[in-house]
Design a protein around this motif. Sequence first.
Motif, mmCIF file in Angstrom:
data_model
loop_
_atom_site.group_PDB
_atom_site.id
_atom_site.type_symbol
_atom_site.label_atom_id
_atom_site.label_comp_id
_atom_site.label_asym_id
_atom_site.label_seq_id
_atom_site.Cartn_x
_atom_site.Cartn_y
_atom_site.Cartn_z
ATOM 1 N N LEU A 51 0.067 8.912 12.373
ATOM 2 C CA LEU A 51 0.672 8.778 11.049
ATOM 3 C C LEU A 51 1.602 9.937 10.707
ATOM 4 C CD1 LEU A 51 -2.415 7.581 9.021
ATOM 5 C CD2 LEU A 51 -0.221 6.415 8.996
ATOM 6 N N ARG A 80 5.545 5.126 8.185
ATOM 7 C CA ARG A 80 4.391 4.902 7.312
ATOM 8 C C ARG A 80 4.658 3.757 6.352
ATOM 9 N NH1 ARG A 80 4.200 10.866 5.383
ATOM 10 N NH2 ARG A 80 3.884 11.927 7.372
ATOM 11 N N GLY A 81 3.643 2.973 6.129
ATOM 12 C CA GLY A 81 3.763 1.849 5.207
ATOM 13 C C GLY A 81 4.287 0.616 5.891
ATOM 14 N N THR A 85 -0.343 1.991 8.675
ATOM 15 C CA THR A 85 -1.079 2.452 7.505
ATOM 16 C C THR A 85 -2.503 2.785 7.949
ATOM 17 O OG1 THR A 85 -1.643 0.168 6.940
ATOM 18 C CG2 THR A 85 0.227 1.143 5.798
ATOM 19 N N VAL A 108 3.018 2.363 -4.486
ATOM 20 C CA VAL A 108 3.254 2.168 -3.054
ATOM 21 C C VAL A 108 4.334 1.118 -2.813
ATOM 22 C CG1 VAL A 108 2.212 1.326 -0.911
ATOM 23 C CG2 VAL A 108 0.953 2.921 -2.368
ATOM 24 N N HIS A 112 8.141 1.740 -1.100
ATOM 25 C CA HIS A 112 8.472 1.230 0.234
ATOM 26 C C HIS A 112 9.370 0.000 0.226
ATOM 27 C CE1 HIS A 112 5.970 3.944 2.608
ATOM 28 N NE2 HIS A 112 5.045 3.822 1.689
ATOM 29 N N ALA A 158 -3.408 -1.209 2.184
ATOM 30 C CA ALA A 158 -2.908 -0.924 3.529
ATOM 31 C C ALA A 158 -2.019 -2.048 4.049
ATOM 32 C CB ALA A 158 -4.081 -0.699 4.485
ATOM 33 N N CYS A 161 2.596 -3.585 2.640
ATOM 34 C CA CYS A 161 3.958 -3.571 3.184
ATOM 35 C C CYS A 161 4.034 -4.240 4.556
ATOM 36 C CB CYS A 161 4.485 -2.139 3.256
ATOM 37 S SG CYS A 161 4.632 -1.345 1.638
ATOM 38 N N PRO A 163 2.297 -3.955 7.575
ATOM 39 C CA PRO A 163 2.435 -3.081 8.741
ATOM 40 C C PRO A 163 2.093 -3.809 10.033
ATOM 41 C CG PRO A 163 0.354 -2.655 7.670
ATOM 42 C CD PRO A 163 1.094 -3.632 6.789
ATOM 43 N N VAL A 166 -2.701 -1.062 11.801
ATOM 44 C CA VAL A 166 -3.609 -0.509 10.799
ATOM 45 C C VAL A 166 -4.607 0.395 11.515
ATOM 46 C CG1 VAL A 166 -5.438 -1.019 9.130
ATOM 47 C CG2 VAL A 166 -3.392 -2.456 9.215
#
Length: 305
Positions: A51, A80-81, A85, A108, A112, A158, A161, A163, A166
């Motif tokens: 991260l 990130r995001g 995450t 958040v 993002h 988490a 967005c 991702p 994770v």
Amino acid sequence: MSDLLSVEDLEVSIGAVRPVRGVSLRVAPGEIVGVVGETGCGKTLTGLAVLGLLPPGARASGRVVLGGDDVLGGDPRAVRGRKVTMVFQNPGTAFDPVTTIGGQFARVLRAHTGCSRRAARARAAELLTAVELPERVLDNYPHQLSGGMLQRCMIALALSCEPSLVIADEATTALDVTVARQILRLLLRLQREHGFGVMFVTHNLAEARDICDRVYVLYAGRVAEEGMAHAVLDRPRHPYTRALLAALPRLDAPRGRLASIPGSVSHAEVGCSFAERCPDAKDVCRAETPPAHDGVACHFPGGAP
């Protein structure tokens, strides 16, 4: 298929100490990969390095590539995001105590995605539905929710967005057994629905065997053993993996004291770090660092002669 995450020879140093020493691992798209070991073996630091969130004073070297982006050589905020995450260990301390859950989702999502407050609220409500929570939770403060509800909120946050990876860092440790099983089932369902990869950091070998495709067993900042989860945890070849499994409580075992591993984690610079705790250790184990061969870093995989 190319790897979603590729970590090569990762080292993390904090002053003169190297809690992570040459870790290499990979996660394919849609794969659940376990990183297991006892406290102090470098699991969480490995996840934080991916991260780009290492603590102050910590320095990382090696290579971490996530979805084609060089995390260590570039700006980790770029991944990130959107690409990676983390679901943290203690949901009670991971949220801002003076901001509502909805306010934290909005923060958040707007950072993002650049969406409006109304769109952020709608997206947050959709995410809460996905983790089986009502929309009214958005108006609650963290202290008003149970640990299981907070962990569901964290999983939803988490995924906000979308991702591709994770990192679940001891995601069930702070929960009771029943709630922990519910959270695991929820994580598995969402992973199957959305297809993201998971780096599952845990000291719970039973959980790792249940949900992981492959596992990496870390000891003193090095990979002791790796392979398919059932193969490693059903037929362990490294003495550390065998010792971890022997320490698990079993319903079919006679009553008495549980087995334990003597001593504590030591980051020996010479030889095998596990040698002082290993019942099979020989002189060569203390003198030479064992090379990794066929997924296990041990001079005598399967037991010393």
